[in-house]
Design a protein around this motif. Structure first.
Motif, PDB file in Angstrom:
ATOM      1  N   LEU A   1      -3.356   8.239   0.605  1.00 41.40           N
ATOM      2  CA  LEU A   1      -3.636   7.106  -0.280  1.00 41.40           C
ATOM      3  C   LEU A   1      -2.742   7.135  -1.507  1.00 41.40           C
ATOM      4  O   LEU A   1      -2.293   6.091  -2.000  1.00 41.40           O
ATOM      5  CB  LEU A   1      -5.106   7.112  -0.696  1.00 41.40           C
ATOM      6  N   ARG A   2      -2.458   8.340  -2.002  1.00 41.17           N
ATOM      7  CA  ARG A   2      -1.590   8.445  -3.185  1.00 41.17           C
ATOM      8  C   ARG A   2      -0.161   8.029  -2.864  1.00 41.17           C
ATOM      9  O   ARG A   2       0.465   7.285  -3.627  1.00 41.17           O
ATOM     10  CB  ARG A   2      -1.629   9.880  -3.721  1.00 41.17           C
TER      11      ARG A   2
ATOM     12  N   TRP B   1       0.752   6.030  -0.459  1.00 43.60           N
ATOM     13  CA  TRP B   1       0.672   4.586  -0.199  1.00 43.60           C
ATOM     14  C   TRP B   1       0.666   3.798  -1.498  1.00 43.60           C
ATOM     15  O   TRP B   1       1.395   2.819  -1.652  1.00 43.60           O
ATOM     16  CB  TRP B   1      -0.584   4.330   0.617  1.00 43.60           C
ATOM     17  N   GLN B   2      -0.147   4.261  -2.452  1.00 47.46           N
ATOM     18  CA  GLN B   2      -0.235   3.572  -3.736  1.00 47.46           C
ATOM     19  C   GLN B   2       1.096   3.618  -4.484  1.00 47.46           C
ATOM     20  O   GLN B   2       1.522   2.618  -5.077  1.00 47.46           O
ATOM     21  CB  GLN B   2      -1.338   4.185  -4.595  1.00 47.46           C
ATOM     22  N   GLU B   3       1.761   4.765  -4.453  1.00 43.33           N
ATOM     23  CA  GLU B   3       3.044   4.876  -5.150  1.00 43.33           C
ATOM     24  C   GLU B   3       4.073   3.912  -4.567  1.00 43.33           C
ATOM     25  O   GLU B   3       4.835   3.278  -5.320  1.00 43.33           O
ATOM     26  CB  GLU B   3       3.562   6.313  -5.082  1.00 43.33           C
TER      27      GLU B   3
ATOM     28  N   ARG C   1       3.357   1.071  -2.959  1.00 45.38           N
ATOM     29  CA  ARG C   1       2.927  -0.289  -3.274  1.00 45.38           C
ATOM     30  C   ARG C   1       3.225  -0.655  -4.720  1.00 45.38           C
ATOM     31  O   ARG C   1       3.516  -1.811  -5.027  1.00 45.38           O
ATOM     32  CB  ARG C   1       1.420  -0.437  -2.995  1.00 45.38           C
ATOM     33  N   GLU C   2       3.161   0.331  -5.604  1.00 44.02           N
ATOM     34  CA  GLU C   2       3.391   0.068  -7.027  1.00 44.02           C
ATOM     35  C   GLU C   2       4.853   0.220  -7.440  1.00 44.02           C
ATOM     36  O   GLU C   2       5.184   0.021  -8.610  1.00 44.02           O
ATOM     37  CB  GLU C   2       2.517   0.996  -7.872  1.00 44.02           C
TER      38      GLU C   2
ATOM     39  N   LEU D   1     -12.427   3.044  -5.098  1.00 45.18           N
ATOM     40  CA  LEU D   1     -11.864   4.324  -4.675  1.00 45.18           C
ATOM     41  C   LEU D   1     -12.228   5.427  -5.662  1.00 45.18           C
ATOM     42  O   LEU D   1     -11.372   6.056  -6.285  1.00 45.18           O
ATOM     43  CB  LEU D   1     -10.349   4.206  -4.501  1.00 45.18           C
TER      44      LEU D   1
ATOM     45  N   ASP E   1      -4.372  -3.301   2.431  1.00 46.35           N
ATOM     46  CA  ASP E   1      -4.496  -3.627   1.017  1.00 46.35           C
ATOM     47  C   ASP E   1      -5.063  -5.042   0.928  1.00 46.35           C
ATOM     48  O   ASP E   1      -4.371  -6.014   1.236  1.00 46.35           O
ATOM     49  CB  ASP E   1      -3.113  -3.540   0.356  1.00 46.35           C
TER      50      ASP E   1
ATOM     51  N   ARG F   1      -9.470  -4.333  -3.147  1.00 45.08           N
ATOM     52  CA  ARG F   1     -10.032  -3.189  -2.437  1.00 45.08           C
ATOM     53  C   ARG F   1      -9.166  -2.888  -1.216  1.00 45.08           C
ATOM     54  O   ARG F   1      -8.253  -3.636  -0.899  1.00 45.08           O
ATOM     55  CB  ARG F   1     -11.481  -3.473  -2.009  1.00 45.08           C
ATOM     56  N   ILE F   2      -9.485  -1.784  -0.548  1.00 41.79           N
ATOM     57  CA  ILE F   2      -8.777  -1.455   0.686  1.00 41.79           C
ATOM     58  C   ILE F   2      -9.756  -1.501   1.852  1.00 41.79           C
ATOM     59  O   ILE F   2     -10.980  -1.550   1.662  1.00 41.79           O
ATOM     60  CB  ILE F   2      -8.098  -0.072   0.621  1.00 41.79           C
TER      61      ILE F   2
END
Length: 254
Positions: A89-90, A92-94, A96-97, A175, A211, A215-216
């Protein structure tokens, strides 16, 4: 026509190793000394660029889940399963951001009918600079009878499946730390159910992360031959045995 259409580099795909059907081939993920383009590590897990970028215009990444080649999620300790989902998840988030992509896909292929080529447990992330995000999924695909709710996380089974038949959804409201661990627990439970208790022919599955903006969502499904009526006509099938699957999961795990 409202679809996302992308190029697939066949020449790059021809060079990909295949260790699911051809088990005699050397596993590239076991050869850790020769892995390249490593981005991050955590314990035995490695996040790196995919050496075989077959989707044209995309950036592809691999998350190697651990050292053990013949293992998979049902055999992981809870601690490792929690760490894996947190790490994934981390990453993925990095991505996406980062501002580089319109959408980032996060998924797992397992088994000969899943679309995967490497047996060693791993997940994949794909950054797509040009894609219509609204076409990647539809809200109704995540709705259905609830199996369990815990720590603000809902586990259900789709009554409007994306492809057809059994599709399980995990929907954390937020989350939080507890919700991430429960999401990991629910993933592990459903993978164990699909590969050990669902049917003797269930040797393949997929996991998809979505995404949804605020939320996911996570979708898990067993893979068989894709129903020909879906392939030819786009007709989705809802199985008559949803209640049986719900009862079997509750009885075994909850």
């Amino acid at each position: 026509m409202d679809i996302n259409l992308m190029g697939f580099d066949v020449s790059a795909a021809r060079h990909k190793p295949e260790t699911i059907r051809h088990r005699e081939q050397a596993c590239p993920f076991c050869d850790r000394a020769n892995l390249t383009d490593v981005i991050a590590t955590e314990g035995d897990m490695i996040f790196l660029r995919n050496k075989y970028n077959v989707i044209e215009g995309a950036d592809q990444f691999v998350l190697i889940e651990g050292r053990e080649c013949k293992s998979d999620m049902p055999a992981y300790t809870k601690e490792h399963m929690h760490a894996l989902i947190r790490f994934g998840l981390r990453m993925w988030q990095e991505l996406r951001e980062s501002g580089r992509y319109e959408a980032v896909l996060f998924f797992k292929n397992y088994g000969p009918l899943s679309g995967g080529t490497i047996r060693h447990p791993h997940m994949q992330l794909v950054g797509l600079p040009h894609v219509r995000k609204e076409l990647l999924c539809h809200p109704e695909e995540f709705e259905g009878p609830v199996i369990c709710e815990r720590d603000g996380v809902t586990l259900n089974v789709s009554d409007v499946p994306r492809i057809g038949f059994w599709e399980f959804n995990i929907l954390p409201k937020k989350l939080t730390s507890a919700a991430i661990d429960t999401t990991a627990d629910f993933i592990q439970i459903i993978v164990d159910f699909l590969t050990h208790h669902f049917g003797s022919q269930t040797q393949s599955y997929n996991i998809f992360f979505y995404d949804l903006g605020s939320r996911i969502a996570v979708k898990l499904l067993p893979r068989f031959a894709t129903p020909p009526i879906f392939v030819g006509y786009g007709i989705h099938f809802r199985p008559s045995s949803l209640d049986e699957a719900i009862h079997a999961i509750r009885q075994r795990y909850f």
